[in-house]
Design a protein around this motif. Structure first.
Motif, PDB file in Angstrom:
ATOM      1  N   ILE A 166       0.836  -1.205   0.000  1.00 53.12           N
ATOM      2  CA  ILE A 166       0.000   0.000   0.000  1.00 53.12           C
ATOM      3  C   ILE A 166       0.870   1.254   0.000  1.00 53.12           C
ATOM      4  N   PHE A 167       1.929   1.264   0.812  1.00 53.58           N
ATOM      5  CA  PHE A 167       2.799   2.430   0.833  1.00 53.58           C
ATOM      6  C   PHE A 167       3.506   2.620  -0.500  1.00 53.58           C
ATOM      7  N   SER A 168       3.975   1.530  -1.120  1.00 57.28           N
ATOM      8  CA  SER A 168       4.737   1.691  -2.351  1.00 57.28           C
ATOM      9  C   SER A 168       3.858   2.048  -3.537  1.00 57.28           C
ATOM     10  N   LYS A 169       2.602   1.656  -3.524  1.00 51.41           N
ATOM     11  CA  LYS A 169       1.736   1.929  -4.666  1.00 51.41           C
ATOM     12  C   LYS A 169       0.950   3.230  -4.542  1.00 51.41           C
ATOM     13  N   PHE A 170       0.575   3.614  -3.346  1.00 50.62           N
ATOM     14  CA  PHE A 170      -0.345   4.740  -3.201  1.00 50.62           C
ATOM     15  C   PHE A 170       0.223   5.926  -2.439  1.00 50.62           C
ATOM     16  N   ILE A 171       0.960   5.702  -1.374  1.00 51.64           N
ATOM     17  CA  ILE A 171       1.328   6.812  -0.487  1.00 51.64           C
ATOM     18  C   ILE A 171       2.662   7.433  -0.882  1.00 51.64           C
ATOM     19  N   LEU A 172       3.679   6.622  -1.114  1.00 51.68           N
ATOM     20  CA  LEU A 172       5.008   7.173  -1.401  1.00 51.68           C
ATOM     21  C   LEU A 172       5.111   7.898  -2.740  1.00 51.68           C
ATOM     22  N   PRO A 173       4.439   7.461  -3.824  1.00 49.87           N
ATOM     23  CA  PRO A 173       4.530   8.247  -5.066  1.00 49.87           C
ATOM     24  C   PRO A 173       3.958   9.655  -4.942  1.00 49.87           C
ATOM     25  N   VAL A 174       3.020   9.850  -4.051  1.00 48.30           N
ATOM     26  CA  VAL A 174       2.474  11.191  -3.848  1.00 48.30           C
ATOM     27  C   VAL A 174       3.546  12.120  -3.300  1.00 48.30           C
ATOM     28  N   PHE A 175       4.340  11.633  -2.346  1.00 46.18           N
ATOM     29  CA  PHE A 175       5.404  12.464  -1.785  1.00 46.18           C
ATOM     30  C   PHE A 175       6.509  12.711  -2.811  1.00 46.18           C
ATOM     31  N   THR A 176       6.812  11.734  -3.637  1.00 52.41           N
ATOM     32  CA  THR A 176       7.811  11.923  -4.685  1.00 52.41           C
ATOM     33  C   THR A 176       7.333  12.958  -5.697  1.00 52.41           C
ATOM     34  N   PHE A 177       6.080  12.855  -6.100  1.00 58.62           N
ATOM     35  CA  PHE A 177       5.508  13.824  -7.033  1.00 58.62           C
ATOM     36  C   PHE A 177       5.499  15.233  -6.422  1.00 58.62           C
ATOM     37  N   GLN A 178       5.213  15.307  -5.138  1.00 60.03           N
ATOM     38  CA  GLN A 178       5.202  16.592  -4.447  1.00 60.03           C
ATOM     39  C   GLN A 178       6.599  17.214  -4.428  1.00 60.03           C
ATOM     40  N   GLN A 179       7.628  16.401  -4.205  1.00 60.41           N
ATOM     41  CA  GLN A 179       8.986  16.932  -4.211  1.00 60.41           C
ATOM     42  C   GLN A 179       9.402  17.394  -5.603  1.00 60.41           C
ATOM     43  N   VAL A 180       8.982  16.678  -6.638  1.00 60.08           N
ATOM     44  CA  VAL A 180       9.299  17.089  -8.013  1.00 60.08           C
ATOM     45  C   VAL A 180       8.620  18.414  -8.333  1.00 60.08           C
ATOM     46  N   ILE A 181       7.380  18.566  -7.912  1.00 61.66           N
ATOM     47  CA  ILE A 181       6.664  19.826  -8.138  1.00 61.66           C
ATOM     48  C   ILE A 181       7.356  20.978  -7.414  1.00 61.66           C
ATOM     49  N   ARG A 182       7.795  20.734  -6.184  1.00 56.48           N
ATOM     50  CA  ARG A 182       8.512  21.788  -5.444  1.00 56.48           C
ATOM     51  C   ARG A 182       9.816  22.164  -6.136  1.00 56.48           C
ATOM     52  N   LEU A 183      10.511  21.176  -6.677  1.00 56.93           N
ATOM     53  CA  LEU A 183      11.756  21.459  -7.394  1.00 56.93           C
ATOM     54  C   LEU A 183      11.494  22.319  -8.622  1.00 56.93           C
ATOM     55  N   TYR A 184      10.466  21.975  -9.397  1.00 58.82           N
ATOM     56  CA  TYR A 184      10.131  22.769 -10.581  1.00 58.82           C
ATOM     57  C   TYR A 184       9.705  24.180 -10.209  1.00 58.82           C
ATOM     58  N   ILE A 185       8.956  24.328  -9.142  1.00 58.42           N
ATOM     59  CA  ILE A 185       8.512  25.663  -8.727  1.00 58.42           C
ATOM     60  C   ILE A 185       9.707  26.517  -8.327  1.00 58.42           C
TER      61      ILE A 185
END
Length: 52
Positions: A26-45
């Protein structure tokens, strides 16, 4: 009944392993990709805000 005690521990151990496997899935499929995507968005911003 003392002869049922090992079955209790086997049941407890198997439930612990199954719940651990379920949590990892559950963590690898649903929860952790959200945090990775959030960090990528912060980097782009921050990169976009530094250019202007």
């Amino acid at each position: 009944m003392p002869q049922l005690i090992p079955f209790y521990f086997v049941n407890q151990l198997s439930f612990a392993f199954l719940s651990l496997i379920a949590l990892v899935y559950i963590f690898s499929k649903f929860i952790l990709p959200v945090f990775t995507f959030q960090q990528v968005i912060r980097l782009y911003i921050t990169k976009l805000s530094n250019k202007s």
